[in-house]
Design a protein around this motif. Structure first.
Motif, PDB file in Angstrom:
ATOM      1  N   ALA A 147       0.895  -1.321   0.105  1.00  0.00           N
ATOM      2  CA  ALA A 147       0.000  -0.111   0.058  1.00  0.00           C
ATOM      3  C   ALA A 147       0.965   1.205  -0.199  1.00  0.00           C
ATOM      4  CB  ALA A 147      -1.189  -0.094   1.183  1.00  0.00           C
ATOM      5  N   LYS A 148       1.753   1.288   0.684  1.00  0.00           N
ATOM      6  CA  LYS A 148       2.851   2.250   0.843  1.00  0.00           C
ATOM      7  C   LYS A 148       3.512   2.655  -0.582  1.00  0.00           C
ATOM      8  CE  LYS A 148       3.593   2.247   5.649  1.00  0.00           C
ATOM      9  NZ  LYS A 148       4.800   1.977   6.930  1.00  0.00           N
ATOM     10  N   LEU A 149       4.062   1.615  -1.127  1.00  0.00           N
ATOM     11  CA  LEU A 149       4.744   1.686  -2.194  1.00  0.00           C
ATOM     12  C   LEU A 149       3.863   2.013  -3.433  1.00  0.00           C
ATOM     13  CD1 LEU A 149       7.043  -1.470  -2.222  1.00  0.00           C
ATOM     14  CD2 LEU A 149       7.850   0.938  -2.045  1.00  0.00           C
ATOM     15  N   THR A 150       2.538   1.425  -3.249  1.00  0.00           N
ATOM     16  CA  THR A 150       1.650   1.949  -4.117  1.00  0.00           C
ATOM     17  C   THR A 150       1.312   3.417  -4.149  1.00  0.00           C
ATOM     18  OG1 THR A 150       0.534  -0.284  -4.335  1.00  0.00           O
ATOM     19  CG2 THR A 150      -0.634   1.461  -5.194  1.00  0.00           C
ATOM     20  N   TYR A 151       1.154   4.003  -3.137  1.00  0.00           N
ATOM     21  CA  TYR A 151       0.871   5.299  -3.113  1.00  0.00           C
ATOM     22  C   TYR A 151       1.961   6.328  -3.273  1.00  0.00           C
ATOM     23  CZ  TYR A 151       0.648   9.976  -0.659  1.00  0.00           C
ATOM     24  OH  TYR A 151       0.534  11.210  -0.374  1.00  0.00           O
ATOM     25  N   GLU A 152       3.259   5.842  -3.125  1.00  0.00           N
ATOM     26  CA  GLU A 152       4.324   6.633  -3.752  1.00  0.00           C
ATOM     27  C   GLU A 152       4.509   6.508  -5.068  1.00  0.00           C
ATOM     28  OE1 GLU A 152       5.940   8.767  -2.012  1.00  0.00           O
ATOM     29  OE2 GLU A 152       4.949   8.247  -0.086  1.00  0.00           O
ATOM     30  N   TRP A 153       4.009   5.198  -5.643  1.00  0.00           N
ATOM     31  CA  TRP A 153       4.134   5.249  -7.135  1.00  0.00           C
ATOM     32  C   TRP A 153       3.269   6.029  -7.711  1.00  0.00           C
ATOM     33  CZ3 TRP A 153       0.461   3.977 -10.590  1.00  0.00           C
ATOM     34  CH2 TRP A 153       0.586   3.519 -11.902  1.00  0.00           C
ATOM     35  N   LEU A 154       1.980   6.062  -7.541  1.00  0.00           N
ATOM     36  CA  LEU A 154       0.903   6.781  -7.665  1.00  0.00           C
ATOM     37  C   LEU A 154       1.275   8.466  -7.718  1.00  0.00           C
ATOM     38  CD1 LEU A 154      -2.097   6.562  -8.775  1.00  0.00           C
ATOM     39  CD2 LEU A 154      -2.956   6.843  -6.443  1.00  0.00           C
ATOM     40  N   ARG A 155       2.106   8.912  -6.736  1.00  0.00           N
ATOM     41  CA  ARG A 155       2.459  10.274  -6.706  1.00  0.00           C
ATOM     42  C   ARG A 155       3.367  10.615  -7.831  1.00  0.00           C
ATOM     43  NH1 ARG A 155       5.219  11.936  -1.445  1.00  0.00           N
ATOM     44  NH2 ARG A 155       5.048  13.839  -2.487  1.00  0.00           N
ATOM     45  N   LEU A 160       4.517  13.149 -13.196  1.00  0.00           N
ATOM     46  CA  LEU A 160       5.153  12.999 -14.654  1.00  0.00           C
ATOM     47  C   LEU A 160       3.927  13.375 -15.479  1.00  0.00           C
ATOM     48  CD1 LEU A 160       7.188   9.709 -14.416  1.00  0.00           C
ATOM     49  CD2 LEU A 160       7.866  12.181 -14.754  1.00  0.00           C
ATOM     50  N   ASP A 161       2.653  13.021 -15.072  1.00  0.00           N
ATOM     51  CA  ASP A 161       1.573  13.139 -15.905  1.00  0.00           C
ATOM     52  C   ASP A 161       1.110  14.768 -15.921  1.00  0.00           C
ATOM     53  OD1 ASP A 161      -0.972  12.042 -17.297  1.00  0.00           O
ATOM     54  OD2 ASP A 161      -1.873  13.221 -15.919  1.00  0.00           O
ATOM     55  N   GLN A 162       1.343  15.433 -14.899  1.00  0.00           N
ATOM     56  CA  GLN A 162       1.065  16.719 -14.858  1.00  0.00           C
ATOM     57  C   GLN A 162       2.252  17.444 -15.759  1.00  0.00           C
ATOM     58  OE1 GLN A 162       1.090  18.201 -10.751  1.00  0.00           O
ATOM     59  NE2 GLN A 162      -0.982  17.743 -10.509  1.00  0.00           N
ATOM     60  N   TRP A 197      -4.939   3.652  -3.247  1.00  0.00           N
ATOM     61  CA  TRP A 197      -4.990   5.019  -2.368  1.00  0.00           C
ATOM     62  C   TRP A 197      -6.246   5.391  -1.731  1.00  0.00           C
ATOM     63  CZ3 TRP A 197      -4.455  10.574  -4.254  1.00  0.00           C
ATOM     64  CH2 TRP A 197      -3.857  11.395  -3.361  1.00  0.00           C
ATOM     65  N   CYS A 198      -7.394   4.809  -2.296  1.00  0.00           N
ATOM     66  CA  CYS A 198      -8.688   5.124  -1.674  1.00  0.00           C
ATOM     67  C   CYS A 198      -9.104   4.036  -0.775  1.00  0.00           C
ATOM     68  CB  CYS A 198      -9.774   5.165  -2.854  1.00  0.00           C
ATOM     69  SG  CYS A 198      -9.741   6.588  -3.781  1.00  0.00           S
ATOM     70  N   LEU A 199      -8.520   2.852  -0.906  1.00  0.00           N
ATOM     71  CA  LEU A 199      -8.691   1.612   0.006  1.00  0.00           C
ATOM     72  C   LEU A 199      -7.775   2.186   1.258  1.00  0.00           C
ATOM     73  CD1 LEU A 199      -8.707  -1.322  -2.181  1.00  0.00           C
ATOM     74  CD2 LEU A 199     -10.671  -0.483  -0.888  1.00  0.00           C
ATOM     75  N   GLN A 200      -6.737   2.677   1.013  1.00  0.00           N
ATOM     76  CA  GLN A 200      -5.712   3.081   2.287  1.00  0.00           C
ATOM     77  C   GLN A 200      -6.269   4.339   3.253  1.00  0.00           C
ATOM     78  OE1 GLN A 200      -1.839   4.144   1.018  1.00  0.00           O
ATOM     79  NE2 GLN A 200      -1.260   4.934   2.957  1.00  0.00           N
ATOM     80  N   LYS A 201      -7.215   5.097   2.425  1.00  0.00           N
ATOM     81  CA  LYS A 201      -7.879   6.118   3.339  1.00  0.00           C
ATOM     82  C   LYS A 201      -9.086   5.831   3.605  1.00  0.00           C
ATOM     83  CE  LYS A 201      -6.103  10.363   2.700  1.00  0.00           C
ATOM     84  NZ  LYS A 201      -6.137  11.582   2.093  1.00  0.00           N
ATOM     85  N   GLY A 202      -9.894   4.676   3.360  1.00  0.00           N
ATOM     86  CA  GLY A 202     -11.374   4.690   3.645  1.00  0.00           C
ATOM     87  C   GLY A 202     -12.188   5.599   2.762  1.00  0.00           C
ATOM     88  N   VAL A 203     -11.719   5.866   1.463  1.00  0.00           N
ATOM     89  CA  VAL A 203     -12.640   6.695   0.671  1.00  0.00           C
ATOM     90  C   VAL A 203     -13.262   5.866  -0.359  1.00  0.00           C
ATOM     91  CG1 VAL A 203     -12.323   8.597  -0.996  1.00  0.00           C
ATOM     92  CG2 VAL A 203     -10.893   8.884   1.065  1.00  0.00           C
ATOM     93  N   GLY A 204     -14.774   6.427  -0.478  1.00  0.00           N
ATOM     94  CA  GLY A 204     -15.445   5.900  -1.400  1.00  0.00           C
ATOM     95  C   GLY A 204     -15.972   6.639  -2.544  1.00  0.00           C
ATOM     96  N   PHE A 205     -16.619   5.937  -3.652  1.00  0.00           N
ATOM     97  CA  PHE A 205     -16.920   6.849  -4.530  1.00  0.00           C
ATOM     98  C   PHE A 205     -18.667   6.712  -4.749  1.00  0.00           C
ATOM     99  CE2 PHE A 205     -12.665   7.131  -5.527  1.00  0.00           C
ATOM    100  CZ  PHE A 205     -12.566   8.401  -5.837  1.00  0.00           C
ATOM    101  N   GLU A 206     -19.433   7.921  -4.822  1.00  0.00           N
ATOM    102  CA  GLU A 206     -20.577   7.735  -5.458  1.00  0.00           C
ATOM    103  C   GLU A 206     -20.949   8.289  -6.464  1.00  0.00           C
ATOM    104  OE1 GLU A 206     -25.048   9.047  -3.846  1.00  0.00           O
ATOM    105  OE2 GLU A 206     -23.504   8.897  -2.461  1.00  0.00           O
ATOM    106  N   VAL A 207     -21.568   7.452  -7.735  1.00  0.00           N
ATOM    107  CA  VAL A 207     -21.734   8.123  -9.030  1.00  0.00           C
ATOM    108  C   VAL A 207     -23.187   8.175  -9.452  1.00  0.00           C
ATOM    109  CG1 VAL A 207     -20.883   8.057 -11.408  1.00  0.00           C
ATOM    110  CG2 VAL A 207     -19.299   7.361  -9.519  1.00  0.00           C
ATOM    111  N   ASP A 284       2.314  21.951   4.267  1.00  0.00           N
ATOM    112  CA  ASP A 284       1.894  20.766   3.471  1.00  0.00           C
ATOM    113  C   ASP A 284       2.939  20.477   2.444  1.00  0.00           C
ATOM    114  OD1 ASP A 284       0.890  18.428   2.068  1.00  0.00           O
ATOM    115  OD2 ASP A 284      -1.075  19.127   1.733  1.00  0.00           O
ATOM    116  N   ASN A 285       4.114  19.755   2.352  1.00  0.00           N
ATOM    117  CA  ASN A 285       4.861  19.850   1.431  1.00  0.00           C
ATOM    118  C   ASN A 285       4.770  18.952   0.193  1.00  0.00           C
ATOM    119  OD1 ASN A 285       6.952  20.974   3.056  1.00  0.00           O
ATOM    120  ND2 ASN A 285       7.478  19.643   4.018  1.00  0.00           N
ATOM    121  N   LYS A 286       3.516  18.211   0.411  1.00  0.00           N
ATOM    122  CA  LYS A 286       3.202  17.149  -0.677  1.00  0.00           C
ATOM    123  C   LYS A 286       2.380  18.084  -2.030  1.00  0.00           C
ATOM    124  CE  LYS A 286       2.918  13.179   2.286  1.00  0.00           C
ATOM    125  NZ  LYS A 286       1.923  12.095   2.837  1.00  0.00           N
ATOM    126  N   ALA A 287       1.841  19.119  -1.521  1.00  0.00           N
ATOM    127  CA  ALA A 287       0.948  19.909  -2.481  1.00  0.00           C
ATOM    128  C   ALA A 287       2.014  20.519  -3.370  1.00  0.00           C
ATOM    129  CB  ALA A 287       0.284  20.698  -1.812  1.00  0.00           C
TER     130      ALA A 287
END
Length: 334
Positions: A147-155, A160-162, A197-207, A284-287
């Motif tokens: 989970a930690k590596l996935t989060y850092e990979w996602l960042r 890069l995408d930005q 990332w969402c599973l790690q933070k307990g965030v869900g989506f309603e569409v 917040d250094n991540k922003a």
């Protein structure tokens, strides 16, 4: 310009007045010189001198008036050609300076294009090992480390995408393909990309998509939604993010609403500025302050307007208002 002309010629005007004053003085103390005749001559010469000044004013100020009206855009063709030797010296100096500046601008543009191409090539090269790294992370068995590596990979992936899209935005009009786009095919892949990332933070989506499709460019719309969802997940914890589309006054509206920390009212006018992060959470250094800025820049050629409402501690609601079909007549591809 009249005032400046008189100040510039004040020494000549003063000389003329002093000389005629001298003539009148000599005529007044010398009885052999007829004072009335000298006064008449002085009067005529004054009239001639005033007419001369008026003529010279129009001739000598044409060049400088054109300088005042010049937009200083390195195009000297709009400046009135010089007539006097001093004006020609100024004109020649300006021509030499603008020629040198044009050469520097041309060289800088070439250098910038080379650097941009090199950066884009580097980003594409980095994506290959990044994809391989993601596959290796997926094969890991230790859930916490995974989970930690996935989060850092996602960042890294999003940074890069930005960078990639930041280089493309100035030329995105050449890349637009406006078509009827299914919102599910755009939104759901972006949600899946954030799943770990969402599973790690307990965030869900309603569409809730009452309007299933919009007229836009799917690739750039996906980029905009990616920035909004990334922001929403980053500042949310154990709550749902709502995505809803509906029609209002003939226009399609897409809302992205989260129940995260929200945005301070004094920060709201600045959230789309380049590099702006926050005044309340400045540590917040991540922003990076680039996500919303790039989203707003990408939305402009698509004629998508942004609206944001937020309350500190209660969440944020981003609203995307899509244009009507007839508003795309000036866009390429329609």
């Amino acid at each position: 310009m009249i005032k400046q002309f008189l100040i510039e010629r004040r020494s000549w005007i003063l000389l003329f007045v002093c000389l005629h004053g001298l003539f009148l003085f000599v005529a007044s103390i010398d009885s052999a010189i007829p004072f009335t005749s000298i006064l008449y001559i002085v009067f005529l010469s004054m009239i001639i001198f005033i007419i001369f000044l008026i003529i010279r004013f129009h001739r000598e100020t044409k060049f400088f008036k054109s300088l005042e009206e010049w937009e200083q855009d390195l195009d000297v063709s709009a400046i009135t050609p010089a007539e006097s030797p001093f004006e020609k010296i100024i004109e020649q100096a300006m021509m030499n300076q603008t020629r040198r500046l044009k050469q520097e601008v041309s060289q800088n543009l070439v250098t910038l294009e080379v650097e941009k191409d090199e950066l884009l090539a580097w980003i594409h090269e980095v994506k290959t090992p990044l994809t391989a790294m993601h596959l290796m992370i997926e094969d890991m068995n230790e859930d916490t480390l995974k989970a930690k590596l996935t989060y850092e990979w996602l960042r890294i992936h999003h940074l890069l995408d930005q960078q990639l899209h930041q280089r493309r935005i100035p030329f995105m009009e050449n890349d637009l393909y406006i078509e009827q786009t299914d919102l599910k095919t755009v939104i759901f892949p972006e949600i899946r990309a954030l799943q770990s990332w969402c599973l790690q933070k307990g965030v869900g989506f309603e569409v809730n998509l009452q309007v299933p499709s919009v007229l836009t460019d799917s690739k750039w719309l996906a980029f905009i939604i990616r920035q909004l969802l990334t922001n929403a997940v980053k500042y949310s914890e154990k709550s749902d993010i709502l995505l809803a589309s509906f029609e209002r006054q003939g226009q399609t509206i897409l809302e992205v609403r989260d129940l995260g920390r929200g945005i301070d009212s004094k920060d709201l006018p600045r959230i789309f500025e380049k590099g702006f992060t926050s005044t309340t959470n400045h540590h917040d250094n991540k922003a990076t302050g680039m996500g919303l800025y790039l989203a707003k820049k990408a939305a402009a050629p698509l004629l998508i307007t942004f609206d944001v409402q937020s309350t500190l501690g209660e969440g944020t609601n981003f609203t995307l208002c899509f244009p009507k079909r007839n508003e795309f007549i000036n866009l390429q591809g329609m």
